[in-house]
Design an enzyme around this catalytic site. Sequence first.
Site, PDB file in Angstrom:
ATOM      1  N   TYR A 142      70.296  42.882  79.481  1.00 48.45           N
ATOM      2  CA  TYR A 142      71.708  42.475  79.599  1.00 48.45           C
ATOM      3  C   TYR A 142      72.067  41.760  78.294  1.00 48.45           C
ATOM      4  O   TYR A 142      71.360  41.896  77.296  1.00 48.45           O
ATOM      5  CB  TYR A 142      71.804  41.586  80.862  1.00 48.45           C
ATOM      6  CG  TYR A 142      73.179  41.215  81.301  1.00 48.45           C
ATOM      7  CD1 TYR A 142      74.122  42.179  81.627  1.00 48.45           C
ATOM      8  CD2 TYR A 142      73.557  39.879  81.412  1.00 48.45           C
ATOM      9  CE1 TYR A 142      75.398  41.822  82.042  1.00 48.45           C
ATOM     10  CE2 TYR A 142      74.828  39.516  81.833  1.00 48.45           C
ATOM     11  CZ  TYR A 142      75.743  40.491  82.141  1.00 48.45           C
ATOM     12  OH  TYR A 142      76.997  40.148  82.550  1.00 48.45           O
ATOM     13  N   ARG A 195      85.844  48.552  74.726  1.00 51.66           N
ATOM     14  CA  ARG A 195      85.654  47.162  74.283  1.00 51.66           C
ATOM     15  C   ARG A 195      84.326  46.698  74.856  1.00 51.66           C
ATOM     16  O   ARG A 195      84.280  46.127  75.928  1.00 51.66           O
ATOM     17  CB  ARG A 195      86.836  46.323  74.776  1.00 51.66           C
ATOM     18  CG  ARG A 195      86.949  44.934  74.261  1.00 51.66           C
ATOM     19  CD  ARG A 195      85.881  43.968  74.808  1.00 51.66           C
ATOM     20  NE  ARG A 195      86.182  43.309  76.046  1.00 51.66           N
ATOM     21  CZ  ARG A 195      85.240  42.926  76.930  1.00 51.66           C
ATOM     22  NH1 ARG A 195      83.965  43.173  76.746  1.00 51.66           N
ATOM     23  NH2 ARG A 195      85.584  42.316  78.036  1.00 51.66           N
ATOM     24  N   LYS A 213      74.531  46.283  83.622  1.00 52.59           N
ATOM     25  CA  LYS A 213      75.159  45.610  84.759  1.00 52.59           C
ATOM     26  C   LYS A 213      74.483  46.052  86.064  1.00 52.59           C
ATOM     27  O   LYS A 213      74.251  45.265  86.965  1.00 52.59           O
ATOM     28  CB  LYS A 213      76.663  45.937  84.822  1.00 52.59           C
ATOM     29  CG  LYS A 213      77.469  45.372  83.667  1.00 52.59           C
ATOM     30  CD  LYS A 213      77.992  43.980  83.945  1.00 52.59           C
ATOM     31  CE  LYS A 213      78.629  43.386  82.691  1.00 52.59           C
ATOM     32  NZ  LYS A 213      79.036  41.998  82.829  1.00 52.59           N
ATOM     33  N   GLU A 284      84.337  48.076  83.849  1.00 56.09           N
ATOM     34  CA  GLU A 284      83.674  47.197  82.891  1.00 56.09           C
ATOM     35  C   GLU A 284      84.059  47.538  81.461  1.00 56.09           C
ATOM     36  O   GLU A 284      84.021  48.699  81.055  1.00 56.09           O
ATOM     37  CB  GLU A 284      82.145  47.371  83.056  1.00 56.09           C
ATOM     38  CG  GLU A 284      81.327  46.359  82.316  1.00 56.09           C
ATOM     39  CD  GLU A 284      81.507  44.945  82.865  1.00 56.09           C
ATOM     40  OE1 GLU A 284      81.447  44.759  84.092  1.00 56.09           O
ATOM     41  OE2 GLU A 284      81.718  44.028  82.049  1.00 56.09           O
ATOM     42  N   ASP A 285      84.418  46.532  80.728  1.00 59.81           N
ATOM     43  CA  ASP A 285      84.634  46.633  79.283  1.00 59.81           C
ATOM     44  C   ASP A 285      85.630  47.727  78.887  1.00 59.81           C
ATOM     45  O   ASP A 285      85.387  48.516  77.960  1.00 59.81           O
ATOM     46  CB  ASP A 285      83.289  46.771  78.549  1.00 59.81           C
ATOM     47  CG  ASP A 285      82.504  45.450  78.608  1.00 59.81           C
ATOM     48  OD1 ASP A 285      82.965  44.509  79.273  1.00 59.81           O
ATOM     49  OD2 ASP A 285      81.440  45.366  77.979  1.00 59.81           O
ATOM     50  N   ASP A 307      85.491  43.603  86.425  1.00 59.11           N
ATOM     51  CA  ASP A 307      84.575  42.481  86.212  1.00 59.11           C
ATOM     52  C   ASP A 307      85.071  41.536  85.118  1.00 59.11           C
ATOM     53  O   ASP A 307      84.978  40.314  85.253  1.00 59.11           O
ATOM     54  CB  ASP A 307      83.215  43.084  85.831  1.00 59.11           C
ATOM     55  CG  ASP A 307      82.163  42.038  85.578  1.00 59.11           C
ATOM     56  OD1 ASP A 307      82.152  41.032  86.296  1.00 59.11           O
ATOM     57  OD2 ASP A 307      81.352  42.232  84.665  1.00 59.11           O
ATOM     58  N   ASP A 308      85.606  42.093  84.045  1.00 59.92           N
ATOM     59  CA  ASP A 308      86.024  41.247  82.915  1.00 59.92           C
ATOM     60  C   ASP A 308      87.230  40.393  83.266  1.00 59.92           C
ATOM     61  O   ASP A 308      87.342  39.251  82.827  1.00 59.92           O
ATOM     62  CB  ASP A 308      86.329  42.115  81.687  1.00 59.92           C
ATOM     63  CG  ASP A 308      85.091  42.857  81.269  1.00 59.92           C
ATOM     64  OD1 ASP A 308      84.163  42.226  80.790  1.00 59.92           O
ATOM     65  OD2 ASP A 308      85.041  44.087  81.490  1.00 59.92           O
ATOM     66  N   ASN A 463      80.700  37.242  74.013  1.00 57.34           N
ATOM     67  CA  ASN A 463      79.392  37.883  73.897  1.00 57.34           C
ATOM     68  C   ASN A 463      79.421  38.960  72.821  1.00 57.34           C
ATOM     69  O   ASN A 463      80.495  39.455  72.500  1.00 57.34           O
ATOM     70  CB  ASN A 463      79.030  38.550  75.237  1.00 57.34           C
ATOM     71  CG  ASN A 463      78.859  37.546  76.345  1.00 57.34           C
ATOM     72  OD1 ASN A 463      78.202  36.544  76.175  1.00 57.34           O
ATOM     73  ND2 ASN A 463      79.487  37.818  77.483  1.00 57.34           N
TER      74      ASN A 463
HETATM   75  N1  LIG Z   1      81.072  35.196  79.439  1.00 61.86           N
HETATM   76  C1  LIG Z   1      81.572  36.158  80.180  1.00 61.86           C
HETATM   77  O1  LIG Z   1      81.246  36.307  81.362  1.00 61.86           O
HETATM   78  C2  LIG Z   1      82.567  37.102  79.588  1.00 61.86           C
HETATM   79  C3  LIG Z   1      83.303  37.935  80.435  1.00 61.86           C
HETATM   80  C4  LIG Z   1      84.242  38.816  79.903  1.00 61.86           C
HETATM   81  C5  LIG Z   1      84.422  38.872  78.536  1.00 61.86           C
HETATM   82  N2  LIG Z   1      83.665  38.068  77.746  1.00 61.86           N
HETATM   83  C6  LIG Z   1      83.810  38.116  76.300  1.00 61.86           C
HETATM   84  O2  LIG Z   1      85.124  37.752  75.949  1.00 61.86           O
HETATM   85  C7  LIG Z   1      85.477  38.376  74.731  1.00 61.86           C
HETATM   86  C8  LIG Z   1      86.885  38.924  74.851  1.00 61.86           C
HETATM   87  O3  LIG Z   1      86.948  39.900  75.843  1.00 61.86           O
HETATM   88  P1  LIG Z   1      88.379  40.569  76.195  1.00 61.86           P
HETATM   89  O4  LIG Z   1      88.140  41.675  77.137  1.00 61.86           O
HETATM   90  O5  LIG Z   1      89.332  39.534  76.621  1.00 61.86           O
HETATM   91  O6  LIG Z   1      88.747  41.141  74.774  1.00 61.86           O
HETATM   92  P2  LIG Z   1      90.155  41.522  74.213  1.00 61.86           P
HETATM   93  O7  LIG Z   1      89.923  42.306  72.991  1.00 61.86           O
HETATM   94  O8  LIG Z   1      90.978  42.090  75.314  1.00 61.86           O
HETATM   95  O9  LIG Z   1      90.817  40.115  73.811  1.00 61.86           O
HETATM   96  C9  LIG Z   1      90.464  39.354  72.700  1.00 61.86           C
HETATM   97  C10 LIG Z   1      91.559  38.327  72.493  1.00 61.86           C
HETATM   98  O10 LIG Z   1      91.144  37.434  71.473  1.00 61.86           O
HETATM   99  C11 LIG Z   1      92.230  37.212  70.597  1.00 61.86           C
HETATM  100  N3  LIG Z   1      91.790  36.781  69.280  1.00 61.86           N
HETATM  101  C12 LIG Z   1      91.339  37.538  68.258  1.00 61.86           C
HETATM  102  N4  LIG Z   1      91.141  36.773  67.171  1.00 61.86           N
HETATM  103  C13 LIG Z   1      91.460  35.505  67.531  1.00 61.86           C
HETATM  104  C14 LIG Z   1      91.488  34.276  66.843  1.00 61.86           C
HETATM  105  N5  LIG Z   1      91.145  34.202  65.565  1.00 61.86           N
HETATM  106  N6  LIG Z   1      91.895  33.169  67.514  1.00 61.86           N
HETATM  107  C15 LIG Z   1      92.246  33.239  68.822  1.00 61.86           C
HETATM  108  N7  LIG Z   1      92.244  34.398  69.530  1.00 61.86           N
HETATM  109  C16 LIG Z   1      91.855  35.504  68.880  1.00 61.86           C
HETATM  110  C17 LIG Z   1      92.964  38.551  70.572  1.00 61.86           C
HETATM  111  O11 LIG Z   1      94.290  38.394  70.096  1.00 61.86           O
HETATM  112  C18 LIG Z   1      92.899  38.916  72.039  1.00 61.86           C
HETATM  113  O12 LIG Z   1      93.937  38.284  72.740  1.00 61.86           O
HETATM  114  C19 LIG Z   1      84.387  39.393  74.438  1.00 61.86           C
HETATM  115  O13 LIG Z   1      83.527  38.882  73.454  1.00 61.86           O
HETATM  116  C20 LIG Z   1      83.629  39.505  75.727  1.00 61.86           C
HETATM  117  O14 LIG Z   1      82.261  39.757  75.514  1.00 61.86           O
HETATM  118  C21 LIG Z   1      82.757  37.189  78.237  1.00 61.86           C
HETATM  119  O1  LIG Z   2      78.605  41.641  79.820  1.00 59.92           O
HETATM  120  C1  LIG Z   2      78.590  40.423  79.789  1.00 59.92           C
HETATM  121  O2  LIG Z   2      77.585  39.770  79.443  1.00 59.92           O
HETATM  122  C2  LIG Z   2      79.794  39.622  80.222  1.00 59.92           C
HETATM  123  C3  LIG Z   2      81.087  40.304  80.135  1.00 59.92           C
HETATM  124  O3  LIG Z   2      81.245  41.316  81.082  1.00 59.92           O
HETATM  125  C4  LIG Z   2      81.457  40.769  78.766  1.00 59.92           C
HETATM  126  O4  LIG Z   2      82.141  41.786  78.661  1.00 59.92           O
HETATM  127  O5  LIG Z   2      81.088  40.095  77.808  1.00 59.92           O
HETATM  128 MG   LIG Z   3      82.245  42.970  80.417  1.00 58.25          MG
END
Ligand SMILES: NC(=O)c1ccc[n+]([C@@H]2O[C@H](COP(=O)([O-])OP(=O)(O)OC[C@H]3O[C@@H](n4cnc5c(N)ncnc54)[C@H](O)[C@@H]3O)[C@@H](O)[C@H]2O)c1
Ligand SMILES: O=C(O)C[C@H](O)C(=O)O
Ligand SMILES: [Mg+2]
Length: 622
Positions: A142, A195, A213, A284-285, A307-308, A463
């Site tokens: 993962y 993504r 996942k 997912e993603d 999930d996201d 991530n």
């Molecule tokens: N920890 C978790 O469980 C978890 C879950 C889901 C997503 N994520 C992570 O979150 C991140 C984003 O996922 P997403 O689906 O929302 O992506 P996304 O591409 O839909 O959104 C990214 C956002 O970040 C903004 N951004 C880009 N540059 C920036 C900056 N300099 N300052 C502020 N904002 C900025 C963009 O404008 C956009 O709104 C990914 O890295 C993903 O791995 C983590």
């Molecule tokens: O996949 C993960 O580790 C969390 C989340 O779903 C992500 O997109 O980053």
């Molecule tokens: Mg994800």
Amino acid sequence: MTLSSSLLRRSSPIHRLISAASVAGSSRPFTTSEGSRPSIVHKRSIDILHDPWFNKGTAFSMTERDRLDLRGLLPPTVMSPQQQIDRFMVDLKRLEHHARDGPSDTNALAKWRILNRCHDRNETLYYKVLIDNIEEYAPIVYTPTVGLVCQNYSGLFRRPRGMYFSAEDRGEMMSMVYNWPAEQVDMIVVTDGSRILGLGDLGVQGIGIAIGKLDLYVAAAGINPQRVLPVMIDVGTNNEKLLKDPLYLGLQEHRLDGEAYLSVIDEFMEAVFTRWPHVIVQFEDFQSKWAFKLLERYRNTYRMFNDDVQGTAGVAIAGLLGAVRAQGRPMIDFPKQKIVVAGAGSAGLGVVNAARKTMARMLGNNESAFESARSQFWLVDAKGLITEERPNIDPNALPFARKLRDVEHQGLREGASLVEVVNKVKPDVLLGLSAVGGLFSKEVLEALKGSSSTRPAVFAMSNPTKNAECTPEEAFSILGEHVIFASGSPCSDVNLGDGKIGHCNQGNNMYLFPGIGLGTLLSGARVVSDGMLQAAAECLAAYMKEEEVLKGFIYPSISSIRDITKEVAAAVIQEAVAEDLAEGYRDMDARELQRLDKEETLEYVKNNMWNPVYPTLVYKKD
Ligand SMILES: NC(=O)c1ccc[n+]([C@@H]2O[C@H](COP(=O)([O-])OP(=O)(O)OC[C@H]3O[C@@H](n4cnc5c(N)ncnc54)[C@H](O)[C@@H]3O)[C@@H](O)[C@H]2O)c1
Ligand SMILES: O=C(O)C[C@H](O)C(=O)O
Ligand SMILES: [Mg+2]
């Protein structure tokens, strides 16, 4: 049956020898040429792919894929034997090169390969290893290693796992879904690769995240591994590097968009729910442009969730409630928290929407509570602070756009930088879902020193590790020992000297999605409701004891993920029953489910979790 026909039965070892002998030399699968004698195979579909004698992998032509029921079981691009060799050599050389230079990811990838080979050979053994050592190997199967795996998938791909539906398969999906060998599928994780984590558009290579996942579904939720299906919907890629790469395994064309895109996803959903009406599909993603639209399109009709958007929101809420408790305040003080969120994509918007609803419920659950809750959030994206002045604002972000009057009052403006926002707002929580590694710079963290909270919280949730907004070392060194810290990918605790440890929590949706899926399955709920998601989040928040939270532990250790998942699943079932959505599962009908108290629900969940134990095998003739 005559002796000769029994000898020729498809699974008999003698048959394999005869077939092999008949193809010796001229017609071995790898060297098949026009006019050479064909090989007789007595198997179809996945059995061929799993037979090293007959498998041609990505080199099966489209007509062979149709004739042998292989359509969908391989990535869509047909490779020549030479391309297969090239791909293998690139991968081999890359590992040699890395071994000389010694970057840290080599070990992780090597461990992934070893585990993956075990997965291909013996599932029971694989999951036993994973479950018993989840803390050590979750970071391999993962995040963060799965990100590296996806980036290198064209090189790493050996045996197929899961199904591929491509834009080329339009009109075929209803039949090709029957190429999957399992009669029953409980859980599908589907991606379109647009993504992947914070790594952007990885096209067909994104299948790795669906596989990762589902590994957690088996390890944490005890979903039977024979009933999970990773799916890649290949509608092209906008990743220019992949579009030019001759060894890329996906469709080398730009992504479908608009109605053409929707029709592919619609066809896929119809196909899988026709064959497996009780399946649960986790999206997912998907890039946020589609994540919200698809969720709205399907959530009232199919058993699905994103999930996201939804899993992440629940995990963030549990962490945010933990951060309130860590300040020595009751959870009910949550609506007073000032929260700055960096990132307004599928994850960031999912979090603010759900957190706002949670606050509103605590404030009396009426219109004015909902309205007042929105003023606790400041959303910052790539263009800075989002206000009503933002041209062409994303409609999903609109409810959180700050009012001009407020921002002026605070000395802010449309597009103000993150550091300005933190300086002026003095938030209790700074939460990152931006996919921008290092976004919480020294200046931003210094600005957070002015937080009005006694224990400010930093959630660097992006991530994989290199995309995290900051490291725990950076947060603790600048903000001191009282900061609450969580990152999306696992990080080590920080030694603060004098025997003090700064704890690094892992704030990842893995604490919820397995339980949401399992609870939905075992309740037989028709859809995944907001209430079921909320119950999952509250269950996770309540899992942490007061004394742990006061020490800065806001999420449990991953070593207890099976237990957490059991609790979450039970909470989801009870909510589904309360909302009258539960239709039952196998022998447990809706009425019986209603009679179960909490303990009995937990027992029911436990009894339905698969364990990695070898079953007794009995041979039966065809
Ligand atoms: N920890 C978790 O469980 C978890 C879950 C889901 C997503 N994520 C992570 O979150 C991140 C984003 O996922 P997403 O689906 O929302 O992506 P996304 O591409 O839909 O959104 C990214 C956002 O970040 C903004 N951004 C880009 N540059 C920036 C900056 N300099 N300052 C502020 N904002 C900025 C963009 O404008 C956009 O709104 C990914 O890295 C993903 O791995 C983590
Ligand atoms: O996949 C993960 O580790 C969390 C989340 O779903 C992500 O997109 O980053
Ligand atoms: Mg994800």
